[in-house]
Enzyme design. Structure first.
Site, PDB file in Angstrom:
ATOM      1  N   THR A  41       0.770  -1.085  -0.055  1.00 37.56           N
ATOM      2  CA  THR A  41      -0.117   0.209  -0.132  1.00 37.56           C
ATOM      3  C   THR A  41       0.790   1.258  -0.017  1.00 37.56           C
ATOM      4  OG1 THR A  41      -2.013   0.905   0.678  1.00 37.56           O
ATOM      5  CG2 THR A  41      -0.349   0.295   2.424  1.00 37.56           C
ATOM      6  N   CYS A  47      -3.814   7.774   7.561  1.00 34.02           N
ATOM      7  CA  CYS A  47      -4.469   6.242   7.432  1.00 34.02           C
ATOM      8  C   CYS A  47      -3.627   5.357   8.090  1.00 34.02           C
ATOM      9  CB  CYS A  47      -4.662   5.788   5.923  1.00 34.02           C
ATOM     10  SG  CYS A  47      -5.882   7.157   5.050  1.00 34.02           S
ATOM     11  N   HIS A  64      -6.267  -0.787   4.722  1.00 33.02           N
ATOM     12  CA  HIS A  64      -5.518   0.462   4.557  1.00 33.02           C
ATOM     13  C   HIS A  64      -6.823   1.158   4.993  1.00 33.02           C
ATOM     14  CE1 HIS A  64      -3.480   4.026   2.200  1.00 33.02           C
ATOM     15  NE2 HIS A  64      -4.183   4.347   2.963  1.00 33.02           N
TER      16      HIS A  64
END
Lengths: 180, 288
Positions: A41, A47, A64
């Site tokens: 990711t 996040c 995520h």
């Protein structure tokens, strides 16, 4: 030695140009048991990226998530629970276990949860994402094996399914999150 | 490190905003709804990429259309002038920004996605706070255009090295040290060169550091929209989250945590609809 067969999860399909990488977008989760692949990711800011890995079954997954709690938008939560930590985390556990992992063998790591510079406590999305991560793991009675969270920088996180190693890249520098 | 003169000279080497975009921005800033549909059709019809995007949107589920629309005229009438101008601007700025942000370590397309995410947030905030929605949309779409100039003067890995050594100051301070000007000021200079309306120039200039006593909420709106895009994970390069959310602007907007997070969720759902429903709970979907 026989090679672990790949479960043809719809989500395993690599995106164009990513080759052996399974890409996890923002508010997304992916699970794979193909040891030739890595789950990646990009650009985790506030996040949080959470990885689960079973070293025996060589099954892994990554979530995520973007916001801590789904109550802010029940409509968005219904459409995409991976947007929220409180909903996405249990789904990640379910999907990894359904793909052949054993809960008691899972190695759990996390990265991200950065904070906007000089946040005076009003929003603190990064910190609250970190809190929800720990709250859910606490409820599940699972400890984090390793984490790299906070600060103001973005992080790219890669889980290698062959051995469960987790690499981070931030501000042009590479580091290993797991094993330490 | 580049002196200011070199950085400003780089502005001359950048591609100009397409003439069609400039004309559409003038129409939108002037009230949009009164724009002559035939004028807009003529402008749009001259650009293949924009025409394709307009037809795609008119046939998309978002507009709940029954039956396919093949002609531009039909599509334009169904979408309306305002939506049409937005699609045209999205398409053209996306082309300009597709490869931008390399010096920040951004992947291809990341900056155009962040531009659109910010524009969607700015539109929602403008609606809530009585700002001109069209101007807010355009200003947010163009807010990081100055990163094109930084790309042109920054050496390989220059920004990554700066970010790695950064302390707790806002990233704009490092850009000013290294290049004589920050990307917000450079973006405003570009918008001035393109003769865009002064409120757009001001909002681009102030999108990280809004003025303390603004007459209009526009710059506060674009500033908040930029922060929202970052929280939605858009446009995060080596500069990460090294930009503060101005507390006075937040107070002026009266933005609560829940309202802000709902907009963050809306922005991401609008930008990445392919993820919607892709992460449903069990059972797993299998393709074979």
């Amino acid at each position: 030695m026989s090679r672990t067969p790949s479960i043809p999860l719809r989500t395993e399909t690599p995106r164009a140009g990513e080759g052996d990488k399974v890409v996890v977008g923002v508010a997304d989760l992916q699970v794979s048991r193909d040891p030739s692949k890595s789950i990646i990711t990009y650009a985790l800011g506030s996040c949080i990226g959470v990885t689960l890995y079973d070293p025996v079954a060589k099954v892994g997954g990554m979530l995520h998530f973007m916001l801590p709690e789904s109550q802010v938008s029940t409509e968005k939560a219904a459409a995409n629970p991976a947007m929220f930590g409180d909903l996405g985390m249990p789904i990640l556990f379910d999907k990894v276990i359904a793909a052949g992992a054993k809960r008691e063998r899972l190695i759990v790591c996390a990265a991200g949860g950065a904070e906007v510079l000089a946040d005076d406590g009003h929003f603190r999305i990064g910190s609250r994402n970190r809190t929800v991560l720990r709250k859910i793991l606490w409820k599940l009675n699972i400890l984090l094996a390793a984490d790299d969270t906070g600060g103001q920088h973005s992080r790219t996180m890669t889980l290698r399914l062959a051995d469960g190693s987790i690499a981070l890249r931030s501000q042009g520098k590479d580091s290993a999150l797991w094993p330490r | 490190m580049a002196p200011l003169n070199d950085t400003i000279a780089a502005l001359d080497r950048l591609p100009a905003l397409p003439a069609t975009s400039m004309r559409l921005i003038s129409m939108l800033a002037g009230g949009g709804r009164d724009a002559d549909l035939r004028d807009v059709e003529c402008i749009v019809g001259h650009d293949e990429a924009v025409t394709a995007a307009v037809l795609r949107r008119a046939n998309s589920a978002a507009f709940g259309m029954r039956g396919r629309i093949a002609g531009l005229g039909d599509a334009i009438r169904r979408l309306g002038t305002r939506e049409l101008c937005r699609i045209a601007l999205e398409t053209q700025t996306s082309g300009m920004l597709a490869n931008a942000g390399r010096s920040y370590g951004l992947r291809r397309g990341a900056l155009s996605q962040s531009a659109l995410g910010g524009a969607i947030a700015a539109d929602q905030l403008a609606r809530l706070h009585g700002a001109n929605r069209e101007v807010a949309f355009v200003a947010a779409l163009l807010r990081d255009i100055g990163k094109l100039a930084i790309d042109a003067v920054a050496g390989p890995d220059a920004l990554e090295r700066i970010a790695a050594a950064a302390d707790t100051r806002p990233f704009l301070a490092y850009e000013r040290e290294a290049f004589g000007a920050d990307h917000a000021a450079l973006g405003a200079m570009l918008c001035e060169r393109w003769s865009l309306p002064s409120e757009i120039v001001g909002a681009v200039r102030g999108h990280h550091e809004p003025p303390s006593n603004p007459a209009e909420p526009l710059t506060d709106v674009v500033h908040a929209a930029d922060c929202i895009a970052r929280w939605a994970g858009l446009g995060l390069g080596c500069d990460g989250l090294m930009y503060p959310f101005d507390a006075a602007a937040r107070e002026r907007l009266g933005l609560s945590r829940d309202a802000l997070e709902a907009i963050v969720a809306d922005v991401l759902a609008a930008i990445a609809p392919d993820h919607t429903a892709a992460n449903s709970p069990l059972p797993l979907r299998r393709t074979a």
